[in-house]
Motif scaffolding. Structure first.
Motif, PDB file in Angstrom:
ATOM      1  N   THR A   1       0.841  -1.193   0.000  1.00 48.78           N
ATOM      2  CA  THR A   1       0.000   0.000   0.000  1.00 48.78           C
ATOM      3  C   THR A   1       0.875   1.241   0.000  1.00 48.78           C
ATOM      4  N   ALA A   2       1.988   1.226   0.701  1.00 48.18           N
ATOM      5  CA  ALA A   2       2.895   2.379   0.731  1.00 48.18           C
ATOM      6  C   ALA A   2       3.402   2.694  -0.673  1.00 48.18           C
ATOM      7  N   GLU A   3       3.763   1.679  -1.450  1.00 51.07           N
ATOM      8  CA  GLU A   3       4.204   1.895  -2.832  1.00 51.07           C
ATOM      9  C   GLU A   3       3.053   2.377  -3.705  1.00 51.07           C
ATOM     10  N   ASP A   4       1.868   1.817  -3.496  1.00 50.36           N
ATOM     11  CA  ASP A   4       0.706   2.169  -4.314  1.00 50.36           C
ATOM     12  C   ASP A   4       0.257   3.611  -4.124  1.00 50.36           C
TER      13      ASP A   4
ATOM     14  N   LEU B   1      -1.112   5.755  -7.488  1.00 47.50           N
ATOM     15  CA  LEU B   1      -2.443   5.375  -7.009  1.00 47.50           C
ATOM     16  C   LEU B   1      -3.332   4.960  -8.187  1.00 47.50           C
ATOM     17  N   ILE B   2      -3.298   5.746  -9.249  1.00 48.64           N
ATOM     18  CA  ILE B   2      -4.097   5.432 -10.444  1.00 48.64           C
ATOM     19  C   ILE B   2      -3.656   4.097 -11.036  1.00 48.64           C
ATOM     20  N   ALA B   3      -2.352   3.909 -11.146  1.00 47.58           N
ATOM     21  CA  ALA B   3      -1.828   2.660 -11.705  1.00 47.58           C
ATOM     22  C   ALA B   3      -2.184   1.467 -10.811  1.00 47.58           C
ATOM     23  N   ALA B   4      -2.128   1.659  -9.499  1.00 46.87           N
ATOM     24  CA  ALA B   4      -2.463   0.577  -8.572  1.00 46.87           C
ATOM     25  C   ALA B   4      -3.938   0.201  -8.677  1.00 46.87           C
ATOM     26  N   TYR B   5      -4.810   1.202  -8.848  1.00 47.79           N
ATOM     27  CA  TYR B   5      -6.237   0.941  -9.033  1.00 47.79           C
ATOM     28  C   TYR B   5      -6.432   0.041 -10.254  1.00 47.79           C
TER      29      TYR B   5
ATOM     30  N   LEU C   1      -6.766   1.304  -1.315  1.00 46.98           N
ATOM     31  CA  LEU C   1      -6.506   2.579  -1.991  1.00 46.98           C
ATOM     32  C   LEU C   1      -7.494   3.668  -1.582  1.00 46.98           C
ATOM     33  N   PHE C   2      -8.509   3.306  -0.819  1.00 44.21           N
ATOM     34  CA  PHE C   2      -9.567   4.238  -0.410  1.00 44.21           C
ATOM     35  C   PHE C   2      -9.417   4.599   1.057  1.00 44.21           C
TER      36      PHE C   2
ATOM     37  N   TRP D   1      -1.589   8.890  -0.418  1.00 43.56           N
ATOM     38  CA  TRP D   1      -2.824   9.309  -1.102  1.00 43.56           C
ATOM     39  C   TRP D   1      -3.896   8.234  -0.990  1.00 43.56           C
ATOM     40  N   ARG D   2      -5.147   8.656  -0.801  1.00 43.32           N
ATOM     41  CA  ARG D   2      -6.293   7.746  -0.755  1.00 43.32           C
ATOM     42  C   ARG D   2      -7.446   8.366  -1.540  1.00 43.32           C
ATOM     43  N   ILE D   3      -8.261   7.508  -2.115  1.00 44.45           N
ATOM     44  CA  ILE D   3      -9.454   7.932  -2.836  1.00 44.45           C
ATOM     45  C   ILE D   3     -10.567   8.165  -1.821  1.00 44.45           C
ATOM     46  N   VAL D   4     -11.214   9.329  -1.914  1.00 42.56           N
ATOM     47  CA  VAL D   4     -12.341   9.661  -1.046  1.00 42.56           C
ATOM     48  C   VAL D   4     -13.650   9.418  -1.776  1.00 42.56           C
ATOM     49  N   SER D   5     -13.684   9.776  -3.068  1.00 42.89           N
ATOM     50  CA  SER D   5     -14.931   9.579  -3.814  1.00 42.89           C
ATOM     51  C   SER D   5     -14.642   9.306  -5.281  1.00 42.89           C
TER      52      SER D   5
END
Length: 166
Positions: free
Chosen positions: A27-30, A37-41, A56-57, A152-156
């Protein structure tokens, strides 16, 4: 800062790099930066890794909504007049679908834009969501992100939805 990336931009290139890596990315790398973050998603969806996707959220309070395009709404209401235009969803439901489906998923992103002040970010793009090689949905998508002590995390996630004519 506004960064405009074309169809084969940094995030897509990063996703190709991540896809070549073992699925044990941390998660730290993602979450080190927005392109990761986009690539990990993308990698989590393609590899059916619901746990990686969920990480990621933000842990609580995320929002997930889709709105049918006028074209999509007209087709849907022709079949079912009670169809609603705005449809709430959830990370939990999407992560379960990702983790349990036997179909091949390929979310494709183009016209990617990232706007950030270093603490919050907005990511917008056009998308096509392919299932078993066929486009099953397309539209525009927007993510709201926040950067905490752990990255970074996705909120919405909010997106328009234009399913194909059947």
């Amino acid at each position: 800062m506004l960064i405009r990336l074309r169809a084969i931009g940094s995030a897509i290139a990063a996703s190709l790099i991540l896809l070549a890596q073992p699925a044990i990315a941390s998660t730290a790398e993602d979450t080190v930066d927005v392109p990761h973050l986009i690539a990990a998603y993308h990698a989590a969806v393609v590899s059916h890794d619901g746990a990686r996707l969920t990480a990621l959220f933000v842990p609580t309070g995320s929002a997930w909504f889709s709105v049918l395009s006028e074209e999509g709404l007209a087709r849907a209401r022709a079949k079912s007049p009670a169809t609603t235009k705005i449809r709430p969803g959830s990370l939990k439901a999407f992560a379960k679908l990702v983790a349990t489906s036997n179909s091949a998923f390929d979310p494709r992103h183009t016209d990617l834009r990232i706007a950030s002040d270093g603490a919050v970010a907005t990511v917008t793009f056009k998308f096509e969501f392919l299932i078993d090689g066929k486009v099953q949905n397309r539209g525009a998508e927007s993510w709201q992100l926040i950067k905490g002590d752990d990255g970074w995390r996705i909120v919405s996630i909010v997106f328009s939805s234009t399913p194909p004519a059947i």
